[in-house]
Design a protein around this motif. Sequence first.
Motif, short mmCIF file in Angstrom:
data_model
loop_
_atom_site.label_atom_id
_atom_site.label_comp_id
_atom_site.label_asym_id
_atom_site.label_seq_id
_atom_site.Cartn_x
_atom_site.Cartn_y
_atom_site.Cartn_z
N LEU A 92 -89.08 -14.39 -33.51
CA LEU A 92 -89.47 -13.43 -34.54
C LEU A 92 -90.72 -12.66 -34.14
N TRP A 134 -78.29 -14.53 -54.39
CA TRP A 134 -76.97 -14.07 -54.79
C TRP A 134 -75.85 -14.93 -54.18
N ALA A 178 -78.70 -12.40 -36.26
CA ALA A 178 -77.76 -11.52 -36.94
C ALA A 178 -77.82 -10.12 -36.34
N GLN A 184 -74.63 -6.99 -39.69
CA GLN A 184 -74.65 -8.20 -40.52
C GLN A 184 -75.85 -8.20 -41.45
N ARG A 228 -74.92 -8.43 -45.22
CA ARG A 228 -75.14 -9.74 -45.83
C ARG A 228 -76.52 -9.91 -46.43
N LEU A 229 -77.44 -8.98 -46.11
CA LEU A 229 -78.77 -9.12 -46.69
C LEU A 229 -79.17 -7.89 -47.51
N MET A 259 -80.74 -17.26 -50.34
CA MET A 259 -80.33 -15.97 -50.88
C MET A 259 -79.90 -16.18 -52.33
N ASN A 275 -86.32 -20.24 -49.27
CA ASN A 275 -85.82 -19.02 -48.66
C ASN A 275 -84.29 -18.93 -48.72
N PHE A 293 -88.05 -22.74 -43.61
CA PHE A 293 -89.32 -22.09 -43.90
C PHE A 293 -90.09 -22.88 -44.95
N LEU A 310 -86.42 -13.44 -45.79
CA LEU A 310 -84.97 -13.41 -45.59
C LEU A 310 -84.62 -12.61 -44.33
N ASP A 342 -86.54 -12.60 -41.74
CA ASP A 342 -86.86 -13.57 -40.69
C ASP A 342 -85.71 -14.55 -40.49
N LEU A 343 -85.17 -15.01 -41.61
CA LEU A 343 -84.03 -15.93 -41.53
C LEU A 343 -82.88 -15.31 -40.74
N MET A 344 -82.52 -14.08 -41.11
CA MET A 344 -81.40 -13.41 -40.44
C MET A 344 -81.69 -13.24 -38.95
N LEU A 388 -72.19 -15.67 -39.73
CA LEU A 388 -72.81 -14.79 -38.73
C LEU A 388 -72.23 -15.05 -37.35
N PRO A 444 -76.65 -6.73 -50.68
CA PRO A 444 -76.74 -7.56 -51.89
C PRO A 444 -78.14 -7.65 -52.47
N ALA A 445 -79.17 -7.63 -51.62
CA ALA A 445 -80.53 -7.75 -52.15
C ALA A 445 -80.94 -6.50 -52.91
#
Lengths: 246, 266
Positions: A58, A87, B172, B176, B180-181, A85, A83, A79, B163, B165-167, A100, B184-185
């Motif tokens: 990252l 939804w 991803a 994607q 996927r992020l 989602m 964290n 994390f 989120l 960072d997660l992807m 993924l 919807p967010a």
Amino acid sequence: MSDPILTVRGLSVTFPDNNGGLEALDAASFAVRPQEFVCVLGPSGSGKSTLLRILAGLLAPTSGSFTFAGGVPRIGMVFQQSNLMPWRTALENITLPLELQGMEGNTARIKAQEMIELVGLQGFESNWPRDLSGGMAQRVAIARALVHDPDILLLDEPFGSLDALTRERMWSELSRIWQARRKTVLMVTHSIGEALFLADRVLVLTQRPGRIKLDLAVDLPRPRADEMRYTAHFGKLARKLKEAIE
Amino acid sequence: MFMDMKPPRKPSRLSRRALPWTAVVSLCAAILAWELVSRFSGLPAFILPAPERVAVRFWQALADGNLLLHTAVTLSEVLLGLLSGTVAAVALGYAIAKSRLFERLVAPYLVASQAIPIVAIAPLLVIWFGPGMFSKVLICALIVFFPVLVNTVVGVRAVPQPLHDLMRSLRATRGQIIRRLEVPAALPVLLGGLRIGATLSVIGAVVGELVGADQGLGFLVNTARGLYDTAMVFVAVLTLILLALALYGVVALMEKKLLSWQEVHE
Ligand SMILES: Nc1ncnc2c1ncn2[C@@H]1O[C@H](COP(=O)(O)OP(=O)(O)OP(=O)(O)O)[C@@H](O)[C@H]1O
Ligand SMILES: [Mg+2]
């Protein structure tokens, strides 16, 4: 002794700021063997999260390098906050890494269901994250980090936001999962007790800029139980860590 | 510039739930008041037709197919305008949200364009693009554009960094991440923009039709007015209100279906 799965050489990070840059990490070097559980301990601001963020891809280091044996690794990251989602249901959050990778929906759900059982969340599969307690959400996050069979788990104070009781229950669960799945783990923590309960080895970072000050092998027998904390050897290790941090 | 803009608040659950019977009561009261005023004020029917007169006119217009035809025309303009305006606004809004440089390039023009009252340039658009449906669709699209754009920018920028960072830790792809992020967010805020846009689109279509058209409910208002057929004006206006309410209802329904994961605020 097996070859390291992760080798870190002279990793340094300087964040740009208005007076010459903020040094967060200073020439960190260490190696992690396969299936080893390593904890990273250090005062606030010593670059622990920065280190994990680099290893997760990252953040690019200012200098130094790291290599994973066998090329680009699969990473499972947890994390400090769960964290999730909001939804997606608990189960759908766990299937995310599989989706993924392009795994077909049904297969993904079956694998995620196995993880639900591993972390003991049967019956909560279709809960929204808002309807999960902090500990349950963190367990979903751990399941999500494990589901795609990662080469290495990077955990950034995963239990930081939990109360003492839940946290200690989570230690036992993580310990059990780690032994069942035989994963390599690199985990950041603030707690000496947590490190000694879980780790094979503890790395202690200094005040900013973080430098590795101590690399301590934790030779306490497994499985580790609560009583272990009152043994003389535990006390000796804890004192060593405490002195290194101060 | 977009950072300090707040997305519109969702109506509270109380007001939604309380809608049905209170709405019926106040509607009856309004019709009663209308009836009383038209009966006792001595106003002529071409100023204020009585409710039953309007009702009769409504059935006539419905029976001869006129009302349905013009409603269909207006509805098509509204939907096409809403669709094209939304697509353009979401695309541009996404680009603005993702690139500060792009924002700095286009933001001044966008803000300046908001100073142009669409109502005032509607005649121009009708002159340029003719009295057919196209000019109306364009007006609808223009009027829908800005609120949807702002909500897109706000929604996409508000996607939590952890989120992202997660992807990224899961490697991803760009597609994607969007699917996927980000979609919807940002959806709650986006649908909020769409809800405003739907109502505005109806206004846009009517304005365009009033300026110059040969079909549609706005055209119906204009011709009926010319014939002093005030009851018909009422029919057209009421149909427009129903249209706007129906559209609003569709978006609200979409929100309810798509956003069931959201916390219910009380
Ligand atoms: N993106 C960034 N930009 C600028 N400075 C940063 C950034 N990320 C971290 N820092 C700084 O780098 C230093 C190390 O941060 P880091 O988050 O790695 O510390 P940490 O050891 O995880 O601390 P804590 O225990 O409080 O979580 C801190 O002084 C922090 O302010
Ligand atoms: Mg940290």
